[in-house]
Design a protein around this motif. Structure first.
Motif, mmCIF file in Angstrom:
data_model
loop_
_atom_site.group_PDB
_atom_site.id
_atom_site.type_symbol
_atom_site.label_atom_id
_atom_site.label_comp_id
_atom_site.label_asym_id
_atom_site.label_seq_id
_atom_site.Cartn_x
_atom_site.Cartn_y
_atom_site.Cartn_z
ATOM 1 N N GLY A 10 0.838 -1.193 0.000
ATOM 2 C CA GLY A 10 0.000 0.000 0.000
ATOM 3 C C GLY A 10 0.870 1.238 0.000
ATOM 4 N N ARG A 11 0.221 2.384 -0.087
ATOM 5 C CA ARG A 11 1.020 3.619 -0.093
ATOM 6 C C ARG A 11 0.178 4.807 0.365
ATOM 7 N N PHE A 12 0.909 5.826 0.818
ATOM 8 C CA PHE A 12 0.312 7.130 1.096
ATOM 9 C C PHE A 12 1.040 8.093 0.173
ATOM 10 N N ALA A 13 0.288 8.922 -0.560
ATOM 11 C CA ALA A 13 0.900 9.719 -1.623
ATOM 12 C C ALA A 13 0.514 11.195 -1.506
ATOM 13 N N PRO A 14 1.048 11.882 -0.488
ATOM 14 C CA PRO A 14 0.639 13.272 -0.273
ATOM 15 C C PRO A 14 1.238 14.242 -1.302
ATOM 16 N N SER A 15 0.496 15.281 -1.599
ATOM 17 C CA SER A 15 1.025 16.387 -2.396
ATOM 18 C C SER A 15 1.564 17.421 -1.410
ATOM 19 N N PRO A 16 2.808 17.880 -1.590
ATOM 20 C CA PRO A 16 3.390 18.815 -0.617
ATOM 21 C C PRO A 16 2.925 20.254 -0.849
ATOM 22 N N ILE A 46 5.993 11.207 -2.472
ATOM 23 C CA ILE A 46 5.690 12.643 -2.471
ATOM 24 C C ILE A 46 5.252 13.045 -3.879
ATOM 25 N N GLU A 47 4.016 13.481 -4.007
ATOM 26 C CA GLU A 47 3.455 13.789 -5.328
ATOM 27 C C GLU A 47 3.611 15.283 -5.629
ATOM 28 N N ASP A 48 4.812 15.604 -6.083
ATOM 29 C CA ASP A 48 5.161 17.013 -6.302
ATOM 30 C C ASP A 48 5.305 17.343 -7.790
ATOM 31 N N ALA A 193 0.648 15.255 -15.789
ATOM 32 C CA ALA A 193 -0.647 15.219 -15.109
ATOM 33 C C ALA A 193 -0.618 14.157 -14.009
ATOM 34 N N TYR A 194 -1.302 14.453 -12.923
ATOM 35 C CA TYR A 194 -1.441 13.495 -11.816
ATOM 36 C C TYR A 194 -1.908 12.133 -12.341
ATOM 37 N N GLN A 195 -2.885 12.144 -13.280
ATOM 38 C CA GLN A 195 -3.483 10.895 -13.752
ATOM 39 C C GLN A 195 -2.468 9.983 -14.449
ATOM 40 N N ALA A 197 1.068 10.257 -13.830
ATOM 41 C CA ALA A 197 2.126 9.983 -12.860
ATOM 42 C C ALA A 197 1.691 8.942 -11.830
ATOM 43 N N VAL A 198 0.457 9.062 -11.362
ATOM 44 C CA VAL A 198 0.004 8.167 -10.285
ATOM 45 C C VAL A 198 -0.068 6.723 -10.777
ATOM 46 N N VAL A 199 -0.471 6.542 -12.034
ATOM 47 C CA VAL A 199 -0.594 5.181 -12.569
ATOM 48 C C VAL A 199 0.786 4.587 -12.828
ATOM 49 N N VAL A 211 -5.560 3.113 -0.492
ATOM 50 C CA VAL A 211 -6.470 3.786 0.440
ATOM 51 C C VAL A 211 -6.234 5.268 0.230
ATOM 52 N N ARG A 212 -7.249 5.963 -0.247
ATOM 53 C CA ARG A 212 -7.068 7.390 -0.545
ATOM 54 C C ARG A 212 -8.335 8.153 -0.171
ATOM 55 N N GLY A 213 -8.241 9.480 -0.199
ATOM 56 C CA GLY A 213 -9.393 10.310 0.126
ATOM 57 C C GLY A 213 -10.537 10.047 -0.857
ATOM 58 N N ASP A 215 -12.432 12.034 -2.082
ATOM 59 C CA ASP A 215 -12.519 13.085 -3.105
ATOM 60 C C ASP A 215 -11.855 12.638 -4.407
ATOM 61 N N LEU A 216 -11.101 11.540 -4.366
ATOM 62 C CA LEU A 216 -10.447 11.054 -5.587
ATOM 63 C C LEU A 216 -11.227 9.912 -6.261
ATOM 64 N N THR A 217 -12.420 9.635 -5.746
ATOM 65 C CA THR A 217 -13.218 8.540 -6.324
ATOM 66 C C THR A 217 -13.440 8.759 -7.829
HETATM 67 N N1 GLU Z 1 -1.495 13.290 -4.114
HETATM 68 C C1 GLU Z 1 -2.911 13.117 -3.959
HETATM 69 C C2 GLU Z 1 -3.431 14.058 -2.915
HETATM 70 O O1 GLU Z 1 -2.652 14.492 -2.076
HETATM 71 C C3 GLU Z 1 -3.313 11.726 -3.544
HETATM 72 C C4 GLU Z 1 -3.112 10.764 -4.629
HETATM 73 C C5 GLU Z 1 -3.605 9.360 -4.424
HETATM 74 O O2 GLU Z 1 -3.842 8.906 -3.302
HETATM 75 O O3 GLU Z 1 -3.713 8.699 -5.443
HETATM 76 O O4 GLU Z 1 -4.596 14.375 -2.948
#
Ligand code: GLU
Length: 221
Positions: A10-16, A46-48, A193-195, A197-199, A211-213, A215-217
């Motif tokens: 799993g991962r946590f991928a915050p944007s700074p 880190i999603e920068d 684009a996030y779409q 990079a994330v993939v 597991v993500r917020g 809001d990203l559904t």
């Molecule tokens: N970087 C995204 C954010 O902080 C989360 C990305 C993800 O969980 O796929 O909202």
């Protein structure tokens, strides 16, 4: 007896874009707990990529905040800003398959084309791209790169709408061609684009569970 998966990453991928706040800490803790429950690995990325939105130093601050809470990643942290070569290779592969194409439209041109087609844009949503440059730039200069969603669906013979199982929200579905359209992979300003990079990163890191917020559904398909 608790269920133990053979393999869970799993991962946590915050944007700074600022320090961790209550909402992002929930996503961090939930993803960490889920990984631990499954005897899995928990990674931090880190999603920068969206550099204008990033605030210098908040990446280190977030890592410190996580450490203070005892949330320590099981592998070295990766920064998306250092992964341009991987994103370029992915875009090149998509272009080679005929799945990505250059787009010369400005935001205004897209909205005007939408209005002509009688599609009102809903508040807070991006206009669905009308496909103007799908078959060629017609003399315009390339600005962004887009995914040809319908071609991917046809070539891979995907069933539409796309469906996926969300363990909290249940079965989800999205008609990506109709509701999202040919989304941007590389922006007109050259940023990834996030779409995309994330993939690329979830695949490269072997992520099995996300597991993500919530809001990203609407970005998950
Ligand atoms: N970087 C995204 C954010 O902080 C989360 C990305 C993800 O969980 O796929 O909202």
């Amino acid at each position: 007896m608790r269920e133990v998966l053979v393999r869970y990453i799993g991962r946590f991928a915050p944007s700074p874009t600022g320090p961790l706040h209550a909402g992002s800490l929930v996503a961090a803790l939930a993803s960490w707990l889920d990984a631990r429950t499954h005897d899995g690995q928990w990674l931090v990325r880190i999603e920068d990529v969206d550099t204008p939105r990033c605030i210098a130093g908040t990446d280190q601050l977030i890592l410190q905040q996580l450490a203070t809470c005892g949330l320590l990643p099981d592998a070295p942290v990766i920064w998306q800003s250092q992964r341009g070569d991987a994103y370029q290779a992915a875009l090149d592969a998509l272009v080679a398959k005929g799945w990505a194409y250059p787009c010369g439209c400005s935001r205004k041109e897209i909205e005007d084309a939408q209005a002509l087609m009688g599609h009102a844009r809903e508040r807070h949503t991006a206009a669905v791209y009308p496909g103007t440059c799908r078959d060629g730039l017609n003399g315009k200069a390339a600005r962004a790169w887009r995914l040809n969603v319908q071609r991917v669906i046809d070539d891979l013979q995907l069933t539409t709408p796309l469906t996926w199982q969300d363990r909290l929200l249940g079965l989800q579905q999205q008609d990506v061609a109709k509701d999202v359209g040919d989304f941007v992979l590389r922006r007109a300003d050259g940023l990834w684009a996030y779409q995309l990079a994330v993939v690329v990163d979830d695949a490269a890191q072997g992520i099995t569970h996300i597991v993500r917020g919530a809001d990203l559904t609407d970005n998950t398909a």
